[in-house]
Design an enzyme around this catalytic site. Sequence first.
Site, PDB file in Angstrom:
ATOM      1  N   GLU A  25       0.860  -1.187   0.000  1.00  0.00           N
ATOM      2  CA  GLU A  25       0.000   0.000   0.000  1.00  0.00           C
ATOM      3  C   GLU A  25       0.897   1.238   0.000  1.00  0.00           C
ATOM      4  OE1 GLU A  25      -3.645   0.306   2.715  1.00  0.00           O
ATOM      5  OE2 GLU A  25      -2.290   1.761   3.620  1.00  0.00           O
ATOM      6  N   ALA A  59      -7.654  11.489   3.793  1.00  0.00           N
ATOM      7  CA  ALA A  59      -8.861  11.765   4.566  1.00  0.00           C
ATOM      8  C   ALA A  59      -9.598  12.944   3.935  1.00  0.00           C
ATOM      9  CB  ALA A  59      -8.499  12.067   6.007  1.00  0.00           C
ATOM     10  N   HIS A 159     -14.414  -2.237  14.277  1.00  0.00           N
ATOM     11  CA  HIS A 159     -14.367  -0.809  13.945  1.00  0.00           C
ATOM     12  C   HIS A 159     -14.893  -0.002  15.135  1.00  0.00           C
ATOM     13  CE1 HIS A 159     -15.561   3.019  12.037  1.00  0.00           C
ATOM     14  NE2 HIS A 159     -14.543   2.774  11.234  1.00  0.00           N
ATOM     15  N   ASN A 171     -22.002  -5.948   8.732  1.00  0.00           N
ATOM     16  CA  ASN A 171     -21.632  -4.910   7.764  1.00  0.00           C
ATOM     17  C   ASN A 171     -20.623  -5.445   6.741  1.00  0.00           C
ATOM     18  OD1 ASN A 171     -21.530  -2.209   6.688  1.00  0.00           O
ATOM     19  ND2 ASN A 171     -19.479  -2.112   7.560  1.00  0.00           N
ATOM     20  N   GLN A 186      -7.690  -3.874   8.797  1.00  0.00           N
ATOM     21  CA  GLN A 186      -6.971  -2.849   9.549  1.00  0.00           C
ATOM     22  C   GLN A 186      -5.840  -3.569  10.274  1.00  0.00           C
ATOM     23  OE1 GLN A 186      -5.935   0.080  10.055  1.00  0.00           O
ATOM     24  NE2 GLN A 186      -7.881   1.048  10.553  1.00  0.00           N
TER      25      GLN A 186
HETATM   26  C1  LIG Z   1      -7.189  -1.706   4.443  1.00  0.00           C
HETATM   27  C2  LIG Z   1      -7.713  -0.318   4.758  1.00  0.00           C
HETATM   28  C3  LIG Z   1      -7.441   0.737   3.894  1.00  0.00           C
HETATM   29  C4  LIG Z   1      -7.935   2.042   4.160  1.00  0.00           C
HETATM   30  N1  LIG Z   1      -7.642   3.058   3.288  1.00  0.00           N
HETATM   31  C5  LIG Z   1      -8.166   4.297   3.501  1.00  0.00           C
HETATM   32  C6  LIG Z   1      -7.941   5.373   2.574  1.00  0.00           C
HETATM   33  O1  LIG Z   1      -7.242   5.203   1.559  1.00  0.00           O
HETATM   34  N2  LIG Z   1      -8.498   6.576   2.837  1.00  0.00           N
HETATM   35  C7  LIG Z   1      -9.279   6.783   3.949  1.00  0.00           C
HETATM   36  O2  LIG Z   1      -9.773   7.917   4.125  1.00  0.00           O
HETATM   37  N3  LIG Z   1      -9.508   5.797   4.842  1.00  0.00           N
HETATM   38  C8  LIG Z   1      -8.968   4.570   4.648  1.00  0.00           C
HETATM   39  N4  LIG Z   1      -9.214   3.544   5.554  1.00  0.00           N
HETATM   40  C9  LIG Z   1      -9.945   3.862   6.797  1.00  0.00           C
HETATM   41  C10 LIG Z   1     -11.474   3.741   6.654  1.00  0.00           C
HETATM   42  O3  LIG Z   1     -11.936   4.707   5.735  1.00  0.00           O
HETATM   43  C11 LIG Z   1     -12.065   3.987   8.051  1.00  0.00           C
HETATM   44  O4  LIG Z   1     -11.754   2.923   8.909  1.00  0.00           O
HETATM   45  C12 LIG Z   1     -13.552   4.322   8.094  1.00  0.00           C
HETATM   46  O5  LIG Z   1     -13.866   4.798   9.415  1.00  0.00           O
HETATM   47  C13 LIG Z   1     -14.489   3.148   7.825  1.00  0.00           C
HETATM   48  O6  LIG Z   1     -14.452   2.790   6.515  1.00  0.00           O
HETATM   49  P1  LIG Z   1     -15.173   1.417   6.029  1.00  0.00           P
HETATM   50  O7  LIG Z   1     -14.982   1.327   4.580  1.00  0.00           O
HETATM   51  O8  LIG Z   1     -14.796   0.280   6.883  1.00  0.00           O
HETATM   52  O9  LIG Z   1     -16.731   1.833   6.353  1.00  0.00           O
HETATM   53  P2  LIG Z   1     -18.047   0.989   6.512  1.00  0.00           P
HETATM   54  O10 LIG Z   1     -17.849  -0.435   6.107  1.00  0.00           O
HETATM   55  O11 LIG Z   1     -19.149   1.750   5.886  1.00  0.00           O
HETATM   56  O12 LIG Z   1     -18.253   0.960   8.109  1.00  0.00           O
HETATM   57  C14 LIG Z   1     -18.137   2.130   8.904  1.00  0.00           C
HETATM   58  C15 LIG Z   1     -18.779   1.908  10.271  1.00  0.00           C
HETATM   59  O13 LIG Z   1     -20.193   1.983  10.140  1.00  0.00           O
HETATM   60  C16 LIG Z   1     -20.799   0.753  10.573  1.00  0.00           C
HETATM   61  N5  LIG Z   1     -21.916   0.523   9.644  1.00  0.00           N
HETATM   62  C17 LIG Z   1     -21.888   0.609   8.275  1.00  0.00           C
HETATM   63  N6  LIG Z   1     -23.115   0.376   7.779  1.00  0.00           N
HETATM   64  C18 LIG Z   1     -23.913   0.157   8.838  1.00  0.00           C
HETATM   65  C19 LIG Z   1     -25.318  -0.134   8.994  1.00  0.00           C
HETATM   66  N7  LIG Z   1     -26.136  -0.230   7.927  1.00  0.00           N
HETATM   67  N8  LIG Z   1     -25.808  -0.307  10.236  1.00  0.00           N
HETATM   68  C20 LIG Z   1     -25.007  -0.213  11.318  1.00  0.00           C
HETATM   69  N9  LIG Z   1     -23.693   0.069  11.257  1.00  0.00           N
HETATM   70  C21 LIG Z   1     -23.167   0.250  10.036  1.00  0.00           C
HETATM   71  C22 LIG Z   1     -19.683  -0.300  10.487  1.00  0.00           C
HETATM   72  O14 LIG Z   1     -19.884  -1.387  11.351  1.00  0.00           O
HETATM   73  C23 LIG Z   1     -18.489   0.543  10.910  1.00  0.00           C
HETATM   74  O15 LIG Z   1     -18.450   0.718  12.297  1.00  0.00           O
HETATM   75  C24 LIG Z   1      -8.724   2.261   5.325  1.00  0.00           C
HETATM   76  C25 LIG Z   1      -8.983   1.189   6.202  1.00  0.00           C
HETATM   77  C26 LIG Z   1      -8.495  -0.090   5.927  1.00  0.00           C
HETATM   78  C27 LIG Z   1      -8.783  -1.216   6.879  1.00  0.00           C
END
Ligand SMILES: Cc1cc2nc3c(=O)[nH]c(=O)nc-3n(C[C@H](O)[C@H](O)[C@H](O)COP(=O)(O)OP(=O)(O)OC[C@H]3O[C@@H](n4cnc5c(N)ncnc54)[C@H](O)[C@@H]3O)c2cc1C
Length: 220
Positions: A25, A59, A159, A171, A186
Amino acid sequence: MTAALRSTGLPLFAGLPGDISVSFEFFPPKTEKMEEQLWSAITELAPLAPSFVSVTYGAGGSTRERTHATVARLVRETDLVPAAHLTCVGASKDEIAEIADQYWEAGVRHIVALRGDPPAQSGRFVAHPEGYGSAAELVAGLKARHDFDISVAAYPEVHPEALSTQADLDNLKRKIDAGASRAITQFFFSTDAYFRFLDKVLAAGITVPILPGIMPVTSF
Ligand SMILES: Cc1cc2nc3c(=O)[nH]c(=O)nc-3n(C[C@H](O)[C@H](O)[C@H](O)COP(=O)(O)OP(=O)(O)OC[C@H]3O[C@@H](n4cnc5c(N)ncnc54)[C@H](O)[C@@H]3O)c2cc1C
């Protein structure tokens, strides 16, 4: 070994067989100097034949152009398979469709689809009024636009905003059901957390690969 290899002018890992399955990455470079460092790192890592290399998205969507430029250059100038990180933050669905089209046209087929975090000072994630509210929605939107190979995020230590461990797993399942073909975790502080997570993921009926995200800790 490093000094010896450098003196030959060969990339650092040129002598290794490239038979481990890894991805790397990268962060999009902010300055010309950082860009040079990045491309030197890419040249050194290429002989390890990574399955893919991904480029993060800052971000708040702050690196949109730089992420795109880095990914497009990887397509043009290397044989590596690039993956572009893309988040829902600060963008309407139409804007995301436009970015997705640009990636598709540039030959990019792998997207790491994330909800994203807001810029540090602004606290909680708030969806754009015409945007996607979660990574699962983003995956569905991207899949409907082009047949991307999509990776999503997973959290062995849960998360921080998840209502419960089960809600977080539900999710993850929604993201896979929406069309993602793997999850990248993560980083975690105990390998047991990762292996226990794999058991829960399987019990939840999720069978796609869950790649452990490993981050070298470079400062105490
Ligand atoms: C491998 C990796 C790469 C990353 N790269 C980046 C990057 O390039 N740029 C950046 O800005 N961030 C990055 N992140 C961080 C990520 O954007 C954050 O962790 C963010 O807070 C959550 O993103 P997600 O895609 O997991 O969100 P989601 O999967 O949408 O989840 C977010 C939260 O909401 C909850 N949730 C979602 N939908 C629902 C629902 N319908 N009901 C109840 N709860 C729900 C989930 O349980 C979780 O707690 C990365 C993380 C990882 C693990």
